[in-house]
Every structure is written in C-alpha cells, then in structure tokens.
Motif scaffolding. Sequence first.
Motif, PDB file in Angstrom:
ATOM      1  N   GLY A  37       1.338  -1.061  -0.140  1.00  0.00           N
ATOM      2  CA  GLY A  37       0.015   0.140  -0.138  1.00  0.00           C
ATOM      3  C   GLY A  37       0.746   1.259  -0.088  1.00  0.00           C
ATOM      4  N   CYS A  39       1.391   3.864  -1.628  1.00  0.00           N
ATOM      5  CA  CYS A  39       0.707   5.336  -1.923  1.00  0.00           C
ATOM      6  C   CYS A  39      -0.502   5.481  -1.114  1.00  0.00           C
ATOM      7  CB  CYS A  39       0.009   5.869  -3.017  1.00  0.00           C
ATOM      8  SG  CYS A  39      -1.623   4.680  -3.605  1.00  0.00           S
ATOM      9  N   GLU A  40      -0.592   4.804   0.127  1.00  0.00           N
ATOM     10  CA  GLU A  40      -1.466   5.197   0.920  1.00  0.00           C
ATOM     11  C   GLU A  40      -2.916   5.277   0.155  1.00  0.00           C
ATOM     12  OE1 GLU A  40       0.511   7.919   3.186  1.00  0.00           O
ATOM     13  OE2 GLU A  40       1.867   6.101   4.640  1.00  0.00           O
ATOM     14  N   GLY A  41      -3.352   4.523  -0.514  1.00  0.00           N
ATOM     15  CA  GLY A  41      -4.488   5.010  -1.366  1.00  0.00           C
ATOM     16  C   GLY A  41      -4.491   6.057  -1.995  1.00  0.00           C
ATOM     17  N   MET A  43      -4.222   5.621  -5.550  1.00  0.00           N
ATOM     18  CA  MET A  43      -3.918   4.741  -6.467  1.00  0.00           C
ATOM     19  C   MET A  43      -3.362   4.992  -7.200  1.00  0.00           C
ATOM     20  SD  MET A  43      -7.910   4.536  -8.037  1.00  0.00           S
ATOM     21  CE  MET A  43      -9.008   6.058  -6.891  1.00  0.00           C
ATOM     22  N   CYS A  45       0.128   3.103  -7.217  1.00  0.00           N
ATOM     23  CA  CYS A  45       0.541   2.206  -6.947  1.00  0.00           C
ATOM     24  C   CYS A  45       0.048   0.991  -7.735  1.00  0.00           C
ATOM     25  CB  CYS A  45       1.199   1.402  -5.591  1.00  0.00           C
ATOM     26  SG  CYS A  45       0.291   1.003  -4.752  1.00  0.00           S
ATOM     27  N   CYS A  48      -1.322  -2.937  -3.305  1.00  0.00           N
ATOM     28  CA  CYS A  48      -2.320  -3.207  -2.583  1.00  0.00           C
ATOM     29  C   CYS A  48      -3.423  -3.643  -3.035  1.00  0.00           C
ATOM     30  CB  CYS A  48      -3.244  -1.928  -2.291  1.00  0.00           C
ATOM     31  SG  CYS A  48      -3.988  -1.316  -3.369  1.00  0.00           S
ATOM     32  N   CYS A  85      -6.935  -0.546  -1.726  1.00  0.00           N
ATOM     33  CA  CYS A  85      -7.218   0.786  -0.917  1.00  0.00           C
ATOM     34  C   CYS A  85      -8.360   1.175  -1.483  1.00  0.00           C
ATOM     35  CB  CYS A  85      -5.554   1.509  -1.443  1.00  0.00           C
ATOM     36  SG  CYS A  85      -6.044   1.700  -2.639  1.00  0.00           S
TER      37      CYS A  85
HETATM   38 FE1  FES Z   1      -1.702   2.514  -3.791  1.00  0.00          FE
HETATM   39 FE2  FES Z   1      -3.912   1.310  -3.363  1.00  0.00          FE
HETATM   40  S1  FES Z   1      -2.637   1.942  -1.664  1.00  0.00           S
HETATM   41  S2  FES Z   1      -3.060   2.306  -4.881  1.00  0.00           S
END
Ligand code: FES
Length: 110
Positions: A37, A39-41, A43, A45, A48, A85
């Motif tokens: 995870g 990029c912590e959500g 989107m 990367c 996750c 995420c």
């Molecule tokens: Fe990077 Fe979900 S944490 S896309």
Amino acid sequence: MTHVRFIGTDGTIREVVAAPGARLLEVAQADGQPLEGTCEGQMACSTCHVIVAADDFDKLPAPTEDEEDMLDLAAGATRTSRLACQIVLRADLDGLTVRIPGEVRNMQGR
Ligand code: FES
C-alpha cells in the motif's frame, strides 16, 4: 461487524473481523498480510492489489477508470482483481474473501 477471509500467499486462510467503513487495505495490513500500500490509497501504485472471490466481486461497487488503469499494471492481475485501498467494507460484504497475490501463485504456474 464484517468478516473478511484472507487467502495468504502460502494458501493459509485467515478470517478477521472488521468494522464497516474500514478500508480493506488497512484491515489486511492489521492482520499482517504483505500488502505494501505504498501510496496509501492515492491510486498511484498497485501494491495493494488483491484478487477477490468471484462471488464477492459482483457485490463491490465498480472500480473507477483510475483503479482499472492501475490494475492493468499489477503483476498477476485477474478479472476479479481490485485495489484493496479502494474497497470500503460494508455489512453486506460479510464473508468477503480475497486472495493476496504472491510468489506461490507463480511457482504453481497459474
Ligand atoms: Fe497504492 Fe492502493 S495503496 S493503489
């Protein structure tokens, strides 16, 4: 509460209980599943990436175009892949089963 079943990279099945409103990525990380995870959500990367059980996949809200673009880059993505995420748990997702993609899958040649 929402039960979530993780199928780990070595095939180990673990069931955890999460509060509705929790993000699947955080629930997986809290359970020690190896989802970075990075990029912590945001989107930005695809670390996750999880593979959702076919029955459960249809219960999830459809992915956005941005999510689909990231999934195109995810190693080993399948038709039921999602970014953890972007999955928010709800009571009606009780029993959600997701597989953590990993080395084992490659070794099995699937
Ligand atoms: Fe990077 Fe979900 S944490 S896309």
